[in-house]
Motif scaffolding. Structure first.
Motif, mmCIF file in Angstrom:
data_model
loop_
_atom_site.group_PDB
_atom_site.id
_atom_site.type_symbol
_atom_site.label_atom_id
_atom_site.label_comp_id
_atom_site.label_asym_id
_atom_site.label_seq_id
_atom_site.Cartn_x
_atom_site.Cartn_y
_atom_site.Cartn_z
ATOM 1 N N VAL A 1 0.902 -1.339 -0.091
ATOM 2 C CA VAL A 1 -0.003 0.084 0.018
ATOM 3 C C VAL A 1 0.937 1.142 -0.104
ATOM 4 O O VAL A 1 0.623 2.229 -0.822
ATOM 5 N N SER A 2 1.946 1.168 0.798
ATOM 6 C CA SER A 2 2.780 2.351 0.846
ATOM 7 C C SER A 2 3.502 2.379 -0.610
ATOM 8 O O SER A 2 3.742 3.562 -1.041
ATOM 9 N N PHE A 3 3.736 1.467 -1.401
ATOM 10 C CA PHE A 3 4.225 1.486 -2.810
ATOM 11 C C PHE A 3 3.575 2.071 -3.565
ATOM 12 O O PHE A 3 3.764 2.982 -4.496
ATOM 13 N N ALA A 4 2.206 1.894 -3.539
ATOM 14 C CA ALA A 4 1.127 2.395 -4.478
ATOM 15 C C ALA A 4 0.921 3.833 -3.940
ATOM 16 O O ALA A 4 0.900 4.764 -4.870
ATOM 17 N N VAL A 5 0.849 4.142 -2.634
ATOM 18 C CA VAL A 5 0.565 5.474 -2.161
ATOM 19 C C VAL A 5 1.563 6.591 -2.891
ATOM 20 O O VAL A 5 1.248 7.754 -3.306
ATOM 21 N N LEU A 6 2.713 6.110 -2.446
ATOM 22 C CA LEU A 6 3.804 6.839 -2.812
ATOM 23 C C LEU A 6 4.221 7.050 -4.430
ATOM 24 O O LEU A 6 5.098 7.993 -4.824
ATOM 25 N N GLY A 7 3.401 6.247 -5.198
ATOM 26 C CA GLY A 7 3.657 6.119 -6.662
ATOM 27 C C GLY A 7 4.713 5.632 -7.207
ATOM 28 O O GLY A 7 5.376 6.007 -8.037
ATOM 29 N N LEU A 8 5.592 4.894 -6.469
ATOM 30 C CA LEU A 8 6.727 4.106 -6.694
ATOM 31 C C LEU A 8 6.614 3.149 -8.065
ATOM 32 O O LEU A 8 7.513 3.408 -8.980
ATOM 33 N N PRO A 9 5.584 2.622 -8.259
ATOM 34 C CA PRO A 9 5.589 1.773 -9.555
ATOM 35 C C PRO A 9 5.580 2.681 -10.840
ATOM 36 O O PRO A 9 6.300 2.656 -11.731
ATOM 37 N N GLU A 10 4.858 4.000 -10.768
ATOM 38 C CA GLU A 10 5.247 4.822 -11.836
ATOM 39 C C GLU A 10 6.519 5.735 -12.036
ATOM 40 O O GLU A 10 6.833 5.881 -13.032
ATOM 41 N N TRP A 11 6.979 5.952 -10.800
ATOM 42 C CA TRP A 11 8.314 6.156 -11.025
ATOM 43 C C TRP A 11 9.266 5.446 -11.272
ATOM 44 O O TRP A 11 10.480 5.819 -12.051
ATOM 45 N N LEU A 12 9.324 4.222 -10.946
ATOM 46 C CA LEU A 12 10.117 3.051 -11.383
ATOM 47 C C LEU A 12 10.012 2.548 -13.065
ATOM 48 O O LEU A 12 10.688 1.693 -13.591
ATOM 49 N N GLY A 13 8.832 3.291 -13.764
ATOM 50 C CA GLY A 13 8.631 2.725 -14.966
ATOM 51 C C GLY A 13 7.119 1.866 -15.355
ATOM 52 O O GLY A 13 7.091 1.682 -16.669
ATOM 53 N N ALA A 14 6.299 2.029 -14.332
ATOM 54 C CA ALA A 14 4.867 1.497 -14.884
ATOM 55 C C ALA A 14 4.171 2.620 -15.505
ATOM 56 O O ALA A 14 4.419 3.871 -15.385
ATOM 57 N N HIS A 15 3.166 2.201 -16.274
ATOM 58 C CA HIS A 15 2.560 2.960 -16.958
ATOM 59 C C HIS A 15 1.490 3.888 -16.084
ATOM 60 O O HIS A 15 1.100 3.179 -15.171
ATOM 61 N N ARG A 16 1.373 5.119 -16.117
ATOM 62 C CA ARG A 16 0.369 5.779 -15.075
ATOM 63 C C ARG A 16 -0.987 5.508 -15.087
ATOM 64 O O ARG A 16 -1.446 5.519 -14.176
ATOM 65 N N TRP A 17 -1.312 4.965 -16.140
ATOM 66 C CA TRP A 17 -2.945 4.670 -15.987
ATOM 67 C C TRP A 17 -3.138 3.341 -15.273
ATOM 68 O O TRP A 17 -4.081 3.014 -14.764
ATOM 69 N N TRP A 18 -2.150 2.443 -15.172
ATOM 70 C CA TRP A 18 -2.286 1.078 -14.241
ATOM 71 C C TRP A 18 -1.097 0.772 -13.330
ATOM 72 O O TRP A 18 -1.127 -0.221 -12.927
ATOM 73 N N ALA A 19 -0.655 1.789 -12.881
ATOM 74 C CA ALA A 19 0.389 1.751 -11.926
ATOM 75 C C ALA A 19 -0.281 1.287 -10.525
ATOM 76 O O ALA A 19 0.430 0.475 -9.852
ATOM 77 N N THR A 20 -1.410 1.689 -10.185
ATOM 78 C CA THR A 20 -2.194 1.162 -9.075
ATOM 79 C C THR A 20 -2.700 -0.132 -9.168
ATOM 80 O O THR A 20 -2.513 -0.946 -8.153
ATOM 81 N N ASN A 21 -3.189 -0.206 -10.468
ATOM 82 C CA ASN A 21 -4.036 -1.660 -10.531
ATOM 83 C C ASN A 21 -2.699 -2.989 -10.397
ATOM 84 O O ASN A 21 -2.926 -4.000 -9.907
ATOM 85 N N VAL A 22 -1.503 -2.650 -10.926
ATOM 86 C CA VAL A 22 -0.252 -3.815 -10.890
ATOM 87 C C VAL A 22 -0.131 -3.852 -9.621
ATOM 88 O O VAL A 22 0.001 -5.293 -9.188
ATOM 89 N N VAL A 23 -0.172 -3.102 -8.436
ATOM 90 C CA VAL A 23 0.080 -3.102 -7.139
ATOM 91 C C VAL A 23 -1.014 -4.167 -6.588
ATOM 92 O O VAL A 23 -0.882 -4.891 -5.593
ATOM 93 N N VAL A 24 -2.325 -3.815 -6.857
ATOM 94 C CA VAL A 24 -3.433 -4.473 -5.990
ATOM 95 C C VAL A 24 -3.278 -5.838 -6.889
ATOM 96 O O VAL A 24 -3.476 -7.009 -5.942
ATOM 97 N N TRP A 25 -3.365 -6.068 -8.116
ATOM 98 C CA TRP A 25 -3.189 -7.571 -8.762
ATOM 99 C C TRP A 25 -2.091 -8.327 -8.210
ATOM 100 O O TRP A 25 -2.206 -9.515 -7.785
#
Length: 122
Positions: free
Chosen positions: A19-43
């Protein structure tokens, strides 16, 4: 092996990390697409929780496979993104590797954190 429901601390810590990973926006910062950066953390968290449960249920030494899953997901996401961008968004297979690579990476992170949290318990 004792009941996993009697020890909810390890997956709870892993969920807090994700949850911290998603809230801080780390997936997007590390290269995930901004439209599904939170979805990949949930799945990925859901898949990681399932893998942790299966691994703990069968008493498998799960640290090595969980770390390998992180590496495999990172490689798939990195090379999928590179191929997708190089094709000017024409290569749908590369886009899927990018997306599912991120889900795999997040599942591996959840699983690794849960295994480490369980091992650190006295």
């Amino acid at each position: 092996m004792k009941n996993l429901l009697s020890d909810p601390i390890a997956p709870g810590i892993a969920l807090l990390v994700m949850v911290s990973f998603a809230v801080l926006g780390l997936p997007e910062w590390l290269g995930a697409h901004r439209w599904w950066a939170t979805n990949v953390v949930v799945w990925g968290s859901a898949l990681g929780a399932l893998l942790w449960w299966v691994g703990a249920r069968f008493a498998v030494a799960a640290l090595v496979p969980s770390v390998l899953l992180v590496g495999l997901g990172a490689m798939a996401a990195r090379f999928g993104k590179a191929a997708f961008v190089a094709s000017y968004a024409e290569n749908a297979l590369a886009g899927r590797f990018w997306f599912f690579g991120w889900i795999t990476l997040c599942a591996g992170v959840f699983w690794t954190v849960a295994v480490l949290a369980r091992r650190s318990k006295p």
